[in-house]
Design a protein around this motif. Structure first.
Motif, PDB file in Angstrom:
ATOM      1  N   LEU A 113      39.181  42.962  41.753  1.00  0.00           N
ATOM      2  CA  LEU A 113      39.236  41.712  41.160  1.00  0.00           C
ATOM      3  C   LEU A 113      39.377  40.925  42.182  1.00  0.00           C
ATOM      4  O   LEU A 113      40.445  40.872  42.772  1.00  0.00           O
ATOM      5  N   SER A 114      38.601  39.929  42.363  1.00  0.00           N
ATOM      6  CA  SER A 114      38.467  38.665  43.080  1.00  0.00           C
ATOM      7  C   SER A 114      38.886  37.433  42.295  1.00  0.00           C
ATOM      8  O   SER A 114      38.298  37.197  41.169  1.00  0.00           O
ATOM      9  N   SER A 115      39.781  36.536  42.710  1.00  0.00           N
ATOM     10  CA  SER A 115      40.277  35.576  41.815  1.00  0.00           C
ATOM     11  C   SER A 115      40.288  33.971  42.781  1.00  0.00           C
ATOM     12  O   SER A 115      40.315  34.091  43.997  1.00  0.00           O
TER      13      SER A 115
ATOM     14  N   SER B 102      38.084  34.930  37.694  1.00  0.00           N
ATOM     15  CA  SER B 102      38.134  36.070  38.432  1.00  0.00           C
ATOM     16  C   SER B 102      36.704  36.690  38.109  1.00  0.00           C
ATOM     17  O   SER B 102      36.174  36.646  37.067  1.00  0.00           O
ATOM     18  N   SER B 103      36.506  37.726  39.025  1.00  0.00           N
ATOM     19  CA  SER B 103      35.226  38.391  38.884  1.00  0.00           C
ATOM     20  C   SER B 103      35.620  39.968  39.078  1.00  0.00           C
ATOM     21  O   SER B 103      36.478  40.231  40.183  1.00  0.00           O
TER      22      SER B 103
ATOM     23  N   PHE C 173      43.715  31.715  36.765  1.00  0.00           N
ATOM     24  CA  PHE C 173      42.696  32.012  37.812  1.00  0.00           C
ATOM     25  C   PHE C 173      41.336  32.285  37.041  1.00  0.00           C
ATOM     26  O   PHE C 173      41.294  32.658  35.979  1.00  0.00           O
TER      27      PHE C 173
ATOM     28  N   SER D 107      38.221  29.418  33.526  1.00  0.00           N
ATOM     29  CA  SER D 107      39.503  29.964  33.572  1.00  0.00           C
ATOM     30  C   SER D 107      39.913  30.503  32.104  1.00  0.00           C
ATOM     31  O   SER D 107      40.464  31.640  32.126  1.00  0.00           O
TER      32      SER D 107
ATOM     33  N   ASP E  26      46.569  39.775  38.701  1.00  0.00           N
ATOM     34  CA  ASP E  26      45.916  39.311  39.966  1.00  0.00           C
ATOM     35  C   ASP E  26      46.857  38.594  41.005  1.00  0.00           C
ATOM     36  O   ASP E  26      46.265  37.881  41.558  1.00  0.00           O
TER      37      ASP E  26
ATOM     38  N   ASP F 107      45.994  40.205  33.106  1.00  0.00           N
ATOM     39  CA  ASP F 107      44.980  39.124  33.574  1.00  0.00           C
ATOM     40  C   ASP F 107      43.537  39.299  33.309  1.00  0.00           C
ATOM     41  O   ASP F 107      42.908  38.427  33.233  1.00  0.00           O
TER      42      ASP F 107
ATOM     43  N   SER G 160      40.883  38.174  28.913  1.00  0.00           N
ATOM     44  CA  SER G 160      41.229  37.877  30.495  1.00  0.00           C
ATOM     45  C   SER G 160      42.536  36.784  30.174  1.00  0.00           C
ATOM     46  O   SER G 160      42.507  36.235  28.837  1.00  0.00           O
TER      47      SER G 160
ATOM     48  N   SER H  58      32.027  38.668  35.443  1.00  0.00           N
ATOM     49  CA  SER H  58      32.353  37.197  35.965  1.00  0.00           C
ATOM     50  C   SER H  58      32.990  36.232  35.031  1.00  0.00           C
ATOM     51  O   SER H  58      32.119  35.969  33.912  1.00  0.00           O
TER      52      SER H  58
END
Length: 223
Positions: free
Chosen positions: A117-119, A56-57, A54, A80, A191, A202, A50, A76
């Motif tokens: 992808l949530s950040s 992220s998961s 951010f 950072s 992201d 990312d 990564s 996850s």
């Protein structure tokens, strides 16, 4: 030759030409147009690397129109990056992402899926991007490409992993089906950080189909 066997062998040859001998003949899509298979298919995912500030998961979602249901969590980040902003906030397995070996998920036949992808940044939600471009709506209500799919080494070498430079070739990396069954597919996300710099490095993961050797044999025999 028996007509049924001839027909089956013709179908086998066509599937082999498209996806390789180990691919199921009904395979449909594994890319920015969505993820779906004509029969149940196991896929193994591995975290690669990564970048960016951010945290992220990544998860798998089942898609019904614009209704999405989380069906599996993949990887996850616990922070950072490995070491602050070094190497564009580089995060690696065992440091930024911990306790995450290979994950195998069974995609069910004829269902539609996407990767999401949530950040967050400093505790603030920074939203979600999806591997399916059509789900990434912008102000014009059209889809933005926020993920790339491609043969693993080819895409990995093409990405500029230590800067935020725009990945100009993103439009050429939209389909990972062939490499999914013949080696490994790399999936890279942007992201939307850094004013959506579209660097697509990312959050990167690899994917590989878990083979079912009897699939093509059964087809050839008309089973």
């Amino acid at each position: 030759m028996n007509a049924k066997l001839l027909s089956a062998l013709t179908a086998t040859a066509a599937a082999t030409a498209l996806f390789g001998a180990s691919a199921p003949a009904q395979a449909f899509s594994f890319g920015t147009n969505g993820i779906t298979f004509g029969q149940n298919q196991d896929v193994q995912f591995n975290f690669k690397e990564s970048h960016g500030a951010f945290k992220s998961s990544l998860a798998i979602y089942e898609v019904n129109g614009f209704s999405l249901t989380n069906v599996a969590n993949l990887f996850s980040e616990t922070k950072s990056s490995d070491n602050g902003g070094e190497y564009d906030w580089k995060g690696t397995l065992g440091n930024t992402v911990v306790d995450s070996g290979p994950v195998v998920f069974k995609f069910l036949a004829n269902k539609v899926y996407t990767l999401g992808l949530s950040s967050s940044y400093d505790g603030s939600d920074k939203g979600m991007v999806y591997s399916t471009s059509g789900l990434n709506l912008n102000v014009a209500s059209t889809g933005n490409q926020q993920a790339v799919f491609g043969q693993s080494s080819l895409l990995w070498n093409a990405l500029d992993k230590e800067t935020t430079a725009t990945f100009q070739a993103a439009g050429s990396f939209t389909d990972g089906m062939a490499s999914l069954f013949n080696g490994t597919t790399l999936i890279g996300f942007d992201d939307r950080g850094n004013t959506n710099d579209t660097d697509f490095q990312d959050f990167t993961v690899s994917a590989q189909a878990v083979p079912e050797p009897m699939t093509m044999t059964g087809l050839a025999l008309g089973l």
